[in-house]
Design an enzyme around this catalytic site. Structure first.
Site, PDB file in Angstrom:
ATOM      1  N   ASP A   8       1.088  -2.522  -3.824  1.00 54.86           N
ATOM      2  CA  ASP A   8       1.970  -3.336  -2.984  1.00 54.86           C
ATOM      3  C   ASP A   8       1.482  -3.313  -1.533  1.00 54.86           C
ATOM      4  O   ASP A   8       0.701  -2.427  -1.153  1.00 54.86           O
ATOM      5  CB  ASP A   8       3.376  -2.720  -3.096  1.00 54.86           C
ATOM      6  CG  ASP A   8       4.394  -3.462  -2.265  1.00 54.86           C
ATOM      7  OD1 ASP A   8       4.286  -4.692  -2.123  1.00 54.86           O
ATOM      8  OD2 ASP A   8       5.319  -2.782  -1.759  1.00 54.86           O
ATOM      9  N   ASP A  10       3.746  -4.213   1.780  1.00 56.37           N
ATOM     10  CA  ASP A  10       4.720  -3.696   2.749  1.00 56.37           C
ATOM     11  C   ASP A  10       5.236  -2.319   2.355  1.00 56.37           C
ATOM     12  O   ASP A  10       5.723  -2.110   1.239  1.00 56.37           O
ATOM     13  CB  ASP A  10       5.898  -4.676   2.884  1.00 56.37           C
ATOM     14  CG  ASP A  10       5.446  -5.993   3.493  1.00 56.37           C
ATOM     15  OD1 ASP A  10       4.428  -6.002   4.205  1.00 56.37           O
ATOM     16  OD2 ASP A  10       6.110  -7.013   3.244  1.00 56.37           O
ATOM     17  N   ASP A 133       7.081   0.497  -3.351  1.00 57.80           N
ATOM     18  CA  ASP A 133       8.220   1.222  -2.769  1.00 57.80           C
ATOM     19  C   ASP A 133       9.566   0.733  -3.304  1.00 57.80           C
ATOM     20  O   ASP A 133      10.600   1.270  -2.914  1.00 57.80           O
ATOM     21  CB  ASP A 133       8.206   1.121  -1.233  1.00 57.80           C
ATOM     22  CG  ASP A 133       8.388  -0.308  -0.750  1.00 57.80           C
ATOM     23  OD1 ASP A 133       7.750  -1.217  -1.332  1.00 57.80           O
ATOM     24  OD2 ASP A 133       9.167  -0.528   0.198  1.00 57.80           O
TER      25      ASP A 133
END
Lengths: 175, 175
Positions: A8, A10, A133
């Site tokens: 990922d 961000d 996240d």
């Protein structure tokens, strides 16, 4: 055949949290302490959530974000043993598409365009691992989920957690 | 659970061929006949391949392209029975990212951002079907490949072929 890892952007390779705090202070004159973000959903993390969200749509928000410490060196190491794909749900913010592309070109020039995915729902991404996240991605991934620590997820107890890129390298046995 | 279909953009829902011919004539004053493109790799299809390729990088090239006949109505019908993902290898042409996004918003407003994927290599896309015009994608897809006819692939004998969206609906048993 190498195993594959989807990574990922961000809060995993892009320090969007520090970026957001900085933009919020610059635009609204209020300095948020990182400690105050712990365990809070991202959308509720700022005193004025609507104002905070408006920043996401501003030109430069994604392009100028700093990198998560050690991310580029770690991913470069991982690339020796794994097929690496950068997989970002960028489609939610169309203005981010070119900015995220250009950010990757600057900070991760060793990632080919063939290995970049900007999507929405990550359920159709099939890799051996997903480092992310957000539970909305990890809970439904086809491979092994790895939770990368961000302020908003500190209370999550599901999935194997890594707190930083050194821990990720150790977990994936790349030193 | 609905089965899923990944649908390519160029030459499948976007009539990039007609668009390319139009831009080539407009820019270089030479009208290419569609018949002359049959069986020719896209990069070799124009008298001056380098000039033809330069058009891809021009602003508006992807945004203003016409739709393949019947594509939107067909995909809307398919959506009743399948999870539809639009999957384009847009990452090769970064200028196309926002243009392809905006094109989809105009012509396929019923496709959520969650169901759009701009990628490079499609090997990590896991859907039950892939409708595409290129063997480089179809040969490695995890689901059932469906070859959508384009001029460059008329001599291909691999994979189940559909010549238009009516045939695709029939094959996928949506009428």
């Amino acid at each position: 055949m190498k195993k594959s890892i989807a990574i990922d952007m961000d809060n995993v390779i892009v320090d969007i949290e520090t970026n957001w705090i900085g933009w919020y202070e610059k635009e609204f004159g209020v300095r948020i302490d990182k400690q105050d973000l712990l365990g809070i959903p991202e959308d509720d993390a700022f005193p004025d959530p609507v104002a905070a969200r408006s920043l996401i749509y501003k030109t430069g928000f994604f392009r100028d974000a700093p990198m998560i410490q050690g991310a580029a060196e770690a991913v470069l190491k991982l690339q020796e043993n794994y097929d690496i794909f950068i997989v970002s749900a960028a489609m939610e913010f169309p203005n981010s598409l070119i900015e995220k592309h250009d950010w990757l070109n600057e900070h991760f020039p060793f990632i080919s365009w063939k290995n970049i995915v900007f999507c929405g729902d990550k359920r159709i991404i099939d890799t051996d691992y997903l480092i992310d996240d957000h539970l909305k991605n990890l809970d439904f991934c086809k491979g092994t989920p790895i939770l990368f620590t961000a302020s908003h997820n500190v209370n999550v107890t599901k999935h194997k957690r890594v707190n930083n890129w050194n821990e990720a390298l150790a977990l994936l046995e790349v030193g």
